[in-house]
Write a protein that holds these residues in place. Sequence first.
Motif, PDB file in Angstrom:
ATOM      1  N   SER A   1      40.410  43.578  48.208  1.00 47.34           N
ATOM      2  CA  SER A   1      41.751  43.728  48.783  1.00 47.34           C
ATOM      3  C   SER A   1      41.983  45.123  49.355  1.00 47.34           C
ATOM      4  CB  SER A   1      42.823  43.405  47.741  1.00 47.34           C
ATOM      5  OG  SER A   1      42.714  44.286  46.627  1.00 47.34           O
TER       6      SER A   1
ATOM      7  N   LEU B   1      38.376  38.374  46.376  1.00 48.76           N
ATOM      8  CA  LEU B   1      39.489  38.894  47.177  1.00 48.76           C
ATOM      9  C   LEU B   1      40.195  40.031  46.459  1.00 48.76           C
ATOM     10  CD1 LEU B   1      41.038  35.595  48.582  1.00 48.76           C
ATOM     11  CD2 LEU B   1      39.370  37.121  49.635  1.00 48.76           C
ATOM     12  N   ARG B   2      40.276  39.930  45.142  1.00 46.30           N
ATOM     13  CA  ARG B   2      40.923  41.010  44.384  1.00 46.30           C
ATOM     14  C   ARG B   2      40.141  42.304  44.518  1.00 46.30           C
ATOM     15  NH1 ARG B   2      40.309  42.641  39.172  1.00 46.30           N
ATOM     16  NH2 ARG B   2      38.997  40.827  38.702  1.00 46.30           N
TER      17      ARG B   2
ATOM     18  N   ALA C   1      40.860  34.970  54.094  1.00 40.18           N
ATOM     19  CA  ALA C   1      41.791  36.073  53.859  1.00 40.18           C
ATOM     20  C   ALA C   1      42.075  36.841  55.143  1.00 40.18           C
ATOM     21  CB  ALA C   1      41.224  37.015  52.792  1.00 40.18           C
TER      22      ALA C   1
END
Length: 217
Positions: free
Chosen positions: A12, A8-9, A190
């Motif tokens: 993002s 996710l980082r 997410a």
Amino acid sequence: MDFQFDILRHASGDLLLGAWITIKISVLSFLFALSIGFVVGAARARSRFWSRITTPYVEIFRGTPLLIQLFFLYYGLPTIGIKLDSLTAAYVGLGLNGGAYIAEVIRGALLGVENGQEEAALSTGLRPVQALIYVLFPQALRTAVPPLVNSFSSLLKESSLVSVLAITELTRMGQLVYTRTFRPFEIYLAIGAMYFLMTYCVSWLSKFLERRLSCGG
């Protein structure tokens, strides 16, 4: 199964870009839907003739799936010589679909205004169109604003369907990230959270407007 935050980082930036495109498409489509909805809704509330003329539009777009409408605009119209690019098809499809629902909101709000208000406005020398704009619409908006905000919330979520037109909005961006990472759990969680956050903000705006309008009343 271990939850990989690193995915996710790294994703993002792409997901935030997709969210921005989703918001842009939703806002522009909603403005188009508002313009259609106000005109059609006012016509349906004020004239039996125009109500009959506009009924097919409202019933067709409310009675068929948005996905089919998007397919028709993007893939169907070129067969008769009308070719729309993917973004234009998205704006037109979401706008026409949303406008059909907004038209009914506006129609109901205008019919909820007391008949005496229009008579009083006309007695002051205002023309029917002026009475509609300056007297009836402001009163109707008090009841119309909350469902209009909810309509935007619905359109925001339904904008995920334009991913089938190869538009890289949030849903499509998530699909592309998934093909690189093969981690559907983190990616779609997410995406769901981002849609929830956006619709929650719209819901908060709706409640805020309701309180302000109640205080104003």
